[in-house]
Every structure is written in C-alpha cells, then in structure tokens.
Design a protein around this motif. Structure first.
Motif, PDB file in Angstrom:
ATOM      1  N   GLU A 120       0.832  -1.212   0.000  1.00  0.00           N
ATOM      2  CA  GLU A 120       0.000   0.000   0.000  1.00  0.00           C
ATOM      3  C   GLU A 120       0.869   1.266   0.000  1.00  0.00           C
ATOM      4  O   GLU A 120       0.581   2.229  -0.714  1.00  0.00           O
ATOM      5  CB  GLU A 120      -0.934   0.002   1.215  1.00  0.00           C
ATOM      6  CG  GLU A 120      -1.875   1.172   1.254  1.00  0.00           C
ATOM      7  CD  GLU A 120      -2.792   1.148   2.464  1.00  0.00           C
ATOM      8  OE1 GLU A 120      -3.792   1.879   2.436  1.00  0.00           O
ATOM      9  OE2 GLU A 120      -2.500   0.427   3.439  1.00  0.00           O
ATOM     10  N   GLU A 121       1.957   1.254   0.783  1.00  0.00           N
ATOM     11  CA  GLU A 121       2.856   2.413   0.811  1.00  0.00           C
ATOM     12  C   GLU A 121       3.568   2.594  -0.526  1.00  0.00           C
ATOM     13  O   GLU A 121       3.707   3.719  -1.013  1.00  0.00           O
ATOM     14  CB  GLU A 121       3.888   2.254   1.936  1.00  0.00           C
ATOM     15  CG  GLU A 121       3.294   2.327   3.329  1.00  0.00           C
ATOM     16  CD  GLU A 121       4.292   1.937   4.409  1.00  0.00           C
ATOM     17  OE1 GLU A 121       5.330   1.299   4.086  1.00  0.00           O
ATOM     18  OE2 GLU A 121       4.045   2.266   5.570  1.00  0.00           O
ATOM     19  N   ALA A 122       4.019   1.502  -1.131  1.00  0.00           N
ATOM     20  CA  ALA A 122       4.677   1.587  -2.439  1.00  0.00           C
ATOM     21  C   ALA A 122       3.698   2.084  -3.493  1.00  0.00           C
ATOM     22  O   ALA A 122       4.036   2.919  -4.336  1.00  0.00           O
ATOM     23  CB  ALA A 122       5.241   0.222  -2.829  1.00  0.00           C
ATOM     24  N   GLN A 123       2.479   1.604  -3.430  1.00  0.00           N
ATOM     25  CA  GLN A 123       1.437   2.035  -4.355  1.00  0.00           C
ATOM     26  C   GLN A 123       1.143   3.527  -4.178  1.00  0.00           C
ATOM     27  O   GLN A 123       0.968   4.260  -5.151  1.00  0.00           O
ATOM     28  CB  GLN A 123       0.187   1.200  -4.098  1.00  0.00           C
ATOM     29  CG  GLN A 123      -0.839   1.249  -5.163  1.00  0.00           C
ATOM     30  CD  GLN A 123      -1.983   0.289  -4.856  1.00  0.00           C
ATOM     31  OE1 GLN A 123      -2.187  -0.134  -3.725  1.00  0.00           O
ATOM     32  NE2 GLN A 123      -2.729  -0.052  -5.878  1.00  0.00           N
ATOM     33  N   ILE A 170       7.497  -1.591  -9.254  1.00  0.00           N
ATOM     34  CA  ILE A 170       7.414  -1.997  -7.840  1.00  0.00           C
ATOM     35  C   ILE A 170       7.886  -3.444  -7.776  1.00  0.00           C
ATOM     36  O   ILE A 170       7.395  -4.297  -8.504  1.00  0.00           O
ATOM     37  CB  ILE A 170       5.975  -1.890  -7.302  1.00  0.00           C
ATOM     38  CG1 ILE A 170       5.481  -0.449  -7.352  1.00  0.00           C
ATOM     39  CG2 ILE A 170       5.903  -2.431  -5.870  1.00  0.00           C
ATOM     40  CD1 ILE A 170       4.020  -0.282  -6.946  1.00  0.00           C
ATOM     41  N   VAL A 171       8.856  -3.700  -6.892  1.00  0.00           N
ATOM     42  CA  VAL A 171       9.447  -5.034  -6.773  1.00  0.00           C
ATOM     43  C   VAL A 171       9.236  -5.541  -5.351  1.00  0.00           C
ATOM     44  O   VAL A 171       9.687  -4.917  -4.390  1.00  0.00           O
ATOM     45  CB  VAL A 171      10.960  -5.010  -7.101  1.00  0.00           C
ATOM     46  CG1 VAL A 171      11.556  -6.396  -6.977  1.00  0.00           C
ATOM     47  CG2 VAL A 171      11.197  -4.443  -8.484  1.00  0.00           C
ATOM     48  N   ALA A 220       5.438  -9.913   0.341  1.00  0.00           N
ATOM     49  CA  ALA A 220       6.870  -9.615   0.352  1.00  0.00           C
ATOM     50  C   ALA A 220       7.263  -9.003   1.684  1.00  0.00           C
ATOM     51  O   ALA A 220       6.441  -8.379   2.366  1.00  0.00           O
ATOM     52  CB  ALA A 220       7.206  -8.652  -0.787  1.00  0.00           C
ATOM     53  N   GLY A 221       8.527  -9.175   2.031  1.00  0.00           N
ATOM     54  CA  GLY A 221       9.051  -8.568   3.256  1.00  0.00           C
ATOM     55  C   GLY A 221       9.157  -7.055   3.120  1.00  0.00           C
ATOM     56  O   GLY A 221       8.999  -6.325   4.096  1.00  0.00           O
ATOM     57  N   ARG A 222       9.408  -6.600   1.900  1.00  0.00           N
ATOM     58  CA  ARG A 222       9.435  -5.160   1.619  1.00  0.00           C
ATOM     59  C   ARG A 222       9.175  -4.956   0.131  1.00  0.00           C
ATOM     60  O   ARG A 222       9.276  -5.897  -0.659  1.00  0.00           O
ATOM     61  CB  ARG A 222      10.755  -4.522   2.036  1.00  0.00           C
ATOM     62  CG  ARG A 222      11.918  -4.813   1.131  1.00  0.00           C
ATOM     63  CD  ARG A 222      13.181  -4.014   1.504  1.00  0.00           C
ATOM     64  NE  ARG A 222      14.148  -4.086   0.454  1.00  0.00           N
ATOM     65  CZ  ARG A 222      15.029  -5.054   0.297  1.00  0.00           C
ATOM     66  NH1 ARG A 222      15.091  -6.041   1.163  1.00  0.00           N
ATOM     67  NH2 ARG A 222      15.879  -5.038  -0.718  1.00  0.00           N
ATOM     68  N   TYR A 223       8.850  -3.722  -0.212  1.00  0.00           N
ATOM     69  CA  TYR A 223       8.556  -3.384  -1.605  1.00  0.00           C
ATOM     70  C   TYR A 223       9.463  -2.235  -2.027  1.00  0.00           C
ATOM     71  O   TYR A 223       9.386  -1.147  -1.465  1.00  0.00           O
ATOM     72  CB  TYR A 223       7.079  -3.001  -1.758  1.00  0.00           C
ATOM     73  CG  TYR A 223       6.171  -4.153  -1.428  1.00  0.00           C
ATOM     74  CD1 TYR A 223       5.763  -5.042  -2.415  1.00  0.00           C
ATOM     75  CD2 TYR A 223       5.745  -4.378  -0.118  1.00  0.00           C
ATOM     76  CE1 TYR A 223       4.948  -6.112  -2.111  1.00  0.00           C
ATOM     77  CE2 TYR A 223       4.925  -5.451   0.188  1.00  0.00           C
ATOM     78  CZ  TYR A 223       4.528  -6.316  -0.814  1.00  0.00           C
ATOM     79  OH  TYR A 223       3.726  -7.386  -0.509  1.00  0.00           O
ATOM     80  N   ASP A 224      10.350  -2.515  -2.975  1.00  0.00           N
ATOM     81  CA  ASP A 224      11.246  -1.493  -3.499  1.00  0.00           C
ATOM     82  C   ASP A 224      10.615  -0.880  -4.741  1.00  0.00           C
ATOM     83  O   ASP A 224      10.013  -1.585  -5.555  1.00  0.00           O
ATOM     84  CB  ASP A 224      12.603  -2.086  -3.871  1.00  0.00           C
ATOM     85  CG  ASP A 224      13.404  -2.521  -2.652  1.00  0.00           C
ATOM     86  OD1 ASP A 224      13.062  -2.081  -1.525  1.00  0.00           O
ATOM     87  OD2 ASP A 224      14.361  -3.295  -2.820  1.00  0.00           O
ATOM     88  N   PRO A 236       1.985  15.192   5.372  1.00  0.00           N
ATOM     89  CA  PRO A 236       1.241  14.334   6.317  1.00  0.00           C
ATOM     90  C   PRO A 236       0.522  13.231   5.557  1.00  0.00           C
ATOM     91  O   PRO A 236       0.151  13.409   4.384  1.00  0.00           O
ATOM     92  CB  PRO A 236       0.235  15.289   6.946  1.00  0.00           C
ATOM     93  CG  PRO A 236       0.124  16.438   6.002  1.00  0.00           C
ATOM     94  CD  PRO A 236       1.431  16.519   5.276  1.00  0.00           C
ATOM     95  N   PRO A 237       0.332  12.060   6.204  1.00  0.00           N
ATOM     96  CA  PRO A 237      -0.373  10.961   5.529  1.00  0.00           C
ATOM     97  C   PRO A 237      -1.820  11.360   5.260  1.00  0.00           C
ATOM     98  O   PRO A 237      -2.390  12.209   5.953  1.00  0.00           O
ATOM     99  CB  PRO A 237      -0.284   9.796   6.513  1.00  0.00           C
ATOM    100  CG  PRO A 237       0.037  10.408   7.816  1.00  0.00           C
ATOM    101  CD  PRO A 237       0.720  11.721   7.548  1.00  0.00           C
ATOM    102  N   PRO A 238      -2.448  10.745   4.249  1.00  0.00           N
ATOM    103  CA  PRO A 238      -3.832  11.059   3.946  1.00  0.00           C
ATOM    104  C   PRO A 238      -4.763  10.679   5.098  1.00  0.00           C
ATOM    105  O   PRO A 238      -4.421   9.836   5.919  1.00  0.00           O
ATOM    106  CB  PRO A 238      -4.143  10.223   2.704  1.00  0.00           C
ATOM    107  CG  PRO A 238      -3.057   9.213   2.595  1.00  0.00           C
ATOM    108  CD  PRO A 238      -1.889   9.726   3.385  1.00  0.00           C
ATOM    109  N   ALA A 239      -5.907  11.318   5.174  1.00  0.00           N
ATOM    110  CA  ALA A 239      -6.872  11.055   6.256  1.00  0.00           C
ATOM    111  C   ALA A 239      -7.254   9.583   6.253  1.00  0.00           C
ATOM    112  O   ALA A 239      -7.418   8.954   5.221  1.00  0.00           O
ATOM    113  CB  ALA A 239      -8.104  11.927   6.043  1.00  0.00           C
ATOM    114  N   GLY A 240      -7.411   9.034   7.440  1.00  0.00           N
ATOM    115  CA  GLY A 240      -7.813   7.648   7.593  1.00  0.00           C
ATOM    116  C   GLY A 240      -6.646   6.689   7.708  1.00  0.00           C
ATOM    117  O   GLY A 240      -6.836   5.499   7.789  1.00  0.00           O
ATOM    118  N   HIS A 241      -5.416   7.169   7.703  1.00  0.00           N
ATOM    119  CA  HIS A 241      -4.260   6.269   7.822  1.00  0.00           C
ATOM    120  C   HIS A 241      -3.552   6.465   9.134  1.00  0.00           C
ATOM    121  O   HIS A 241      -3.424   7.397   9.734  1.00  0.00           O
ATOM    122  CB  HIS A 241      -3.278   6.499   6.673  1.00  0.00           C
ATOM    123  CG  HIS A 241      -3.769   5.873   5.400  1.00  0.00           C
ATOM    124  ND1 HIS A 241      -4.718   6.492   4.626  1.00  0.00           N
ATOM    125  CD2 HIS A 241      -3.472   4.719   4.795  1.00  0.00           C
ATOM    126  CE1 HIS A 241      -4.957   5.759   3.569  1.00  0.00           C
ATOM    127  NE2 HIS A 241      -4.212   4.651   3.656  1.00  0.00           N
TER     128      HIS A 241
END
Length: 175
Positions: free
Chosen positions: A34-37, A55-56, A144-148, A170-175
C-alpha cells in the motif's frame, strides 16, 4: 505463452515476454505494498512518467491463513454448490437445444440437481481419500518482506525528489 503459474501471459506492449529481472535505480523502499502504491500514485499525480517505474516485492513468502475447520458438512455443501454451478451451466445449454415446450425449466432444474449431487459425491470421495491429513480450510497469499520502487536512471533523481516531498507531507486522512 503462459505465466510461471500456468495461466496465460498478459503483458503490456513493450514489456518483456519472458520473466526478466527488474532494472532501474532504487528510489524508495516500503514496508507494505500500500505504501509503495501510494508512492507511485504520488508520482503519477505529479505528471511523472510512471512508465519508468517498477514496484518489486523482495523477500517473497507464501502466507497461508487458516479460515476454519473442515467438516463433512462443509465439504458436502461446498461440493454441492460448485457442482450446482456446473449443472446450471449445462442445464442452460440443454434448455437452448431442448425440444421441450418453450419456457420449460426442466432441463435447467435437472442440470442443477444432478450437478449438485455429482459435486457432493466427488467432494466426499476427495475428502475421504485425504484421510484427515488436512482438516482445515485456508487461503493463500504471496506477500513480500518489503517493496522497493525502482526507476529508470534517466528520471530517477526527479522521482527521488518527488518522493522526498511525499515523505515530508502528512499521511492522507484515515491512515
């Protein structure tokens, strides 16, 4: 051409047809997909040429989440349901070519009922053959353990600058 999992390959024009390691320079690393996206979405919103971005998933693992206990009732109900769908399809085909009176639902009902019965029988035989070695239902997911996030070198510096601004916002509302 098929995928490594046996399905048909669906690639965009210009992408390699065979499995190929990703190329590009790292521009970000994230703990969740979700963060990579979100990072790639931010690049797209900034009119960045996201065609250069990949995204890997790194450190892949198969996670099997147990949903519940498998019982004879669940096995038979599941078999009946899947058999009924197949029977419904066959019944619909039969009704199209049936010489019975127009609007007759008998071919559909016969297909539905016989599909449910055969589905139950096949499910029961399969469950009995397992001899209790797998008395649970589960759902599998590749994570995955992480997303590069990688970017082609020609635009990597610009991408890093845009993602640095995202990290400071700042992160979007709801996160």
């Amino acid at each position: 051409m098929t995928t490594p999992f046996g399905g048909p390959a669906r690639t965009a024009p210009g992408l390699p047809q065979l499995p190929t390691p990703p190329t590009g320079w790292p521009i970000g690393s994230y703990a969740t997909y979700e963060e990579a996206q979100r990072a790639v979405d931010h690049l797209a919103d900034s009119d960045f040429p996201v065609r250069d971005v990949t995204i890997v998933g790194v450190d892949l693992m198969l996670v099997e989440r147990v949903i519940g206990r498998l019982t004879w009732g669940r096995v038979l109900a599941s078999g009946a349901a899947s058999g009924a769908w197949l029977g419904l399809f066959v019944g619909l085909l039969l009704s199209l070519f049936s010489t019975a009176s127009p609007g007759s639902f008998w071919p559909i009902l016969v297909g539905l009922a016989s599909g449910a019965v055969f589905g139950m029988v096949f499910a029961a035989v399969g469950y009995r053959a397992s001899a209790g070695r797998r008395d649970f239902q589960s759902a599998s997911q590749m994570v995955a353990g992480r997303y590069d996030v990688l970017c082609e070198p020609r635009n990597a510096e610009k991408a890093r600058e845009l993602l640095a601004r995202l990290a400071m916002s700042p992160p979007p509302a709801g996160h």
